[in-house]
Motif scaffolding. Structure first.
Motif, short mmCIF file in Angstrom:
data_model
loop_
_atom_site.label_atom_id
_atom_site.label_comp_id
_atom_site.label_asym_id
_atom_site.label_seq_id
_atom_site.Cartn_x
_atom_site.Cartn_y
_atom_site.Cartn_z
N THR A 1 7.52 27.03 31.92
CA THR A 1 8.29 25.78 31.57
C THR A 1 8.01 24.93 32.68
OG1 THR A 1 10.19 26.83 32.73
CG2 THR A 1 9.80 27.19 30.42
N GLY A 2 7.61 25.14 33.75
CA GLY A 2 7.39 24.08 34.96
C GLY A 2 6.91 24.88 36.13
N ARG B 1 10.15 31.01 31.26
CA ARG B 1 11.48 30.78 30.36
C ARG B 1 12.56 31.57 30.76
NH1 ARG B 1 7.26 31.14 26.43
NH2 ARG B 1 6.63 29.17 25.64
N THR B 2 12.36 32.90 31.50
CA THR B 2 13.33 33.75 31.79
C THR B 2 13.80 33.38 33.32
OG1 THR B 2 11.51 35.41 32.78
CG2 THR B 2 12.41 35.66 30.54
N GLY B 3 13.16 32.47 33.96
CA GLY B 3 13.38 31.99 35.28
C GLY B 3 12.64 32.60 36.14
N ALA B 4 11.86 33.81 35.95
CA ALA B 4 10.97 34.44 36.88
C ALA B 4 9.77 33.27 37.45
CB ALA B 4 10.27 35.43 36.33
N HIS B 5 9.38 33.71 38.71
CA HIS B 5 8.23 32.97 39.36
C HIS B 5 7.10 33.73 39.36
CE1 HIS B 5 11.35 30.20 41.80
NE2 HIS B 5 11.55 29.95 40.38
N ILE B 6 5.87 33.10 38.82
CA ILE B 6 4.69 33.87 38.80
C ILE B 6 3.61 33.17 39.45
CG2 ILE B 6 5.53 35.38 36.87
CD1 ILE B 6 4.04 33.55 35.04
N GLY C 1 -6.47 18.77 32.39
CA GLY C 1 -5.03 19.01 32.70
C GLY C 1 -4.15 19.41 31.52
N ASP C 2 -4.30 18.63 30.55
CA ASP C 2 -3.53 19.08 29.23
C ASP C 2 -3.83 20.35 28.75
OD1 ASP C 2 -2.31 16.72 29.35
OD2 ASP C 2 -3.57 15.60 27.85
N ALA C 3 -5.14 20.73 28.69
CA ALA C 3 -5.39 22.06 28.39
C ALA C 3 -5.13 23.16 29.12
CB ALA C 3 -6.92 22.08 28.20
N CYS C 4 -5.04 23.01 30.42
CA CYS C 4 -4.45 24.07 31.48
C CYS C 4 -2.85 24.11 31.15
CB CYS C 4 -4.70 23.40 32.95
SG CYS C 4 -6.29 23.81 33.40
N LEU C 5 -2.19 22.85 31.10
CA LEU C 5 -0.93 22.78 30.70
C LEU C 5 -0.48 23.78 29.53
CD1 LEU C 5 0.45 19.20 31.50
CD2 LEU C 5 0.64 21.38 32.80
N ARG C 6 -1.33 23.72 28.53
CA ARG C 6 -1.10 24.56 27.39
C ARG C 6 -1.29 25.86 27.42
NH1 ARG C 6 -4.00 20.30 24.85
NH2 ARG C 6 -5.92 21.26 24.96
N LEU C 7 -2.22 26.28 28.42
CA LEU C 7 -2.69 27.67 28.84
C LEU C 7 -1.25 28.22 29.54
CD1 LEU C 7 -4.04 30.17 29.21
CD2 LEU C 7 -4.89 29.20 31.58
N TYR C 8 -0.67 27.30 30.39
CA TYR C 8 0.54 27.74 31.10
C TYR C 8 1.78 28.03 30.35
CZ TYR C 8 -1.83 25.69 35.13
OH TYR C 8 -3.19 25.86 36.15
N GLU C 9 1.92 27.18 29.19
CA GLU C 9 2.98 27.14 28.24
C GLU C 9 2.52 28.51 27.53
OE1 GLU C 9 2.84 23.50 26.16
OE2 GLU C 9 3.84 22.73 27.58
N GLN C 10 1.38 28.89 27.10
CA GLN C 10 1.20 30.20 26.39
C GLN C 10 1.53 31.33 27.21
OE1 GLN C 10 -3.01 29.95 25.26
NE2 GLN C 10 -2.73 28.24 23.94
N ARG C 11 1.33 31.02 28.67
CA ARG C 11 1.86 32.27 29.24
C ARG C 11 3.51 32.27 29.68
NH1 ARG C 11 -2.67 34.29 32.38
NH2 ARG C 11 -4.29 33.99 31.01
N GLY C 12 4.08 31.43 28.88
CA GLY C 12 5.59 31.63 29.20
C GLY C 12 6.14 30.71 30.12
N PHE D 1 6.58 20.28 34.07
CA PHE D 1 5.16 20.16 34.40
C PHE D 1 4.58 18.88 34.76
CE2 PHE D 1 4.70 24.29 31.62
CZ PHE D 1 4.17 25.04 32.66
N ARG D 2 5.20 17.75 33.98
CA ARG D 2 4.73 16.41 34.19
C ARG D 2 4.96 15.99 35.57
NH1 ARG D 2 9.49 16.27 31.28
NH2 ARG D 2 11.15 15.25 32.45
N ASN D 3 5.68 16.71 36.32
CA ASN D 3 6.13 16.20 37.74
C ASN D 3 5.21 16.69 38.81
OD1 ASN D 3 7.86 14.54 36.85
ND2 ASN D 3 9.68 15.76 37.38
N GLY D 4 4.49 17.84 38.48
CA GLY D 4 3.75 18.60 39.30
C GLY D 4 4.16 19.60 40.36
N TYR D 5 3.64 20.10 41.25
CA TYR D 5 4.35 21.10 42.19
C TYR D 5 5.24 20.22 43.04
CZ TYR D 5 0.86 24.66 40.69
OH TYR D 5 0.02 25.40 40.15
#
Length: 316
Positions: free
Chosen positions: A273-274, A245-250, A260-271, A225-229
């Motif tokens: 990792t990057g 976490r399972t390696g899936a792309h969504i 941005g930090d709040a969005c990253l927390r949301l992304y982590e809650q959705r599983g 996440f810290r490196n962006g797309y």
């Protein structure tokens, strides 16, 4: 004198004004591209040098207005050439001659229908290949002209620049020619053939552009996440989003948070990792160009074969 040479001369005389207009168009676009690559690019260079030597950043502006306007106009002109070819081919190459009876006169003068059509396709195809190739070469020259100072003005993957810089423009002209000839044979009326051909060519060329990214296997890169797309805005993108976490792309979940930090927390809650990005880097430019050109050539061959099939069926 052979009937083939007579047919060629007759075709040239019949469409000589179209040849003159096309020559003027090609020379005009070519001249403006050379002007863009020469004096306009030099002006941009001087502006950059003045900006580099300027001590007050707020007053150091690089003026690329004229270069941008001319480059954009010329790029659009080169890419839209196939539509002009399609309009001419559909309206005059076959439809007008069938509607006016000129084709019937030629067929009674020892020129078979098959030879009549072959000449009407071969001569324009040769002229289009040479002239469109020349314009593509000049466009690449204009595109890269400010490279030493600022890099190419337009990114290589932008749709108009992508096609104007490569052989897809040349093959698109040939596809439009065949599409126009076939429409004229089927409709046999000038004005309806004009409209149908332009619409059909736009669909064909738009479809080829849509298929283009899928004709070559893309590169998929993953980053935390810290490196962006990874690789964002560096090539032709197909998809991007989250890696779980399972390696899936969504797809990236919608985030309306103000930080941005709040969005990253949301992304982590959705599983997540990057981030991932599937795209075509600059090294894929020529493979994409060649595969798309090959596709257009196949379509051109099929349309040409259909032209002769329709003509044989209607002339016996």
């Amino acid at each position: 004198m052979s009937t083939l040479s007579v047919s060629a001369r007759w075709t040239f005389r019949l469409h000589r004004w179209a040849v003159v207009v096309w020559a003027v168009l090609v020379v005009s676009i070519g001249g403006l591209l050379l002007w863009t690559a020469g004096p306009l690019a030099d002006e941009v260079d001087r502006s950059w040098r003045q900006a580099e030597a300027c001590s007050e950043l707020s007053r150091c502006m690089v003026d690329m207005g004229m270069f941008q306007a001319m480059y954009g106009f010329m790029t659009a002109a080169v890419v839209l050439l196939p539509i002009l070819v399609a309009a001419w081919a559909g309206a005059t190459l076959t439809a007008r001659e069938l509607e006016s009876g000129t084709a019937l006169i030629a067929w009674t003068q020892g020129v078979t229908p098959v030879r009549w059509l072959a000449v009407r396709l071969a001569l324009p195809a040769g002229v289009l290949t040479v002239s469109a190739t020349l314009l593509v070469v000049l466009h690449r020259y204009a595109w890269a002209a400010p490279e030493d100072r600022t890099g190419p003005y337009s990114r290589w993957w932008e749709p108009f620049t992508f096609h104007a810089n490569g052989p897809t423009t040349v093959t698109a002209c040939l596809t439009a020619l065949a599409a126009g000839a076939l429409t004229g044979l089927l409709v046999r009326r000038t004005l309806p053939a004009l409209g149908i051909t332009v619409a059909a060519s736009a669909v064909l060329l738009g479809g080829a552009h849509w298929l283009m990214p899928h004709l070559q296997t893309p590169v998929t890169e993953v980053a935390p996440f810290r490196n962006g797309y990874p690789g964002l805005f560096t090539g032709v993108e197909l998809s991007y989003g989250l890696v779980t976490r399972t390696g899936a792309h969504i797809p990236t979940p919608e985030c309306r948070a103000t930080s941005g930090d709040a969005c990253l927390r949301l992304y982590e809650q959705r599983g997540g990792t990057g981030f991932y990005n599937s795209y075509h880097p600059e090294s894929h430019y020529w493979p994409l160009q060649l595969t798309t050109s090959a596709l257009l050539l196949v379509v051109t061959a099929l349309l040409t074969a259909a032209c002769f099939a329709v003509l044989r069926r209607r002339t016996g």
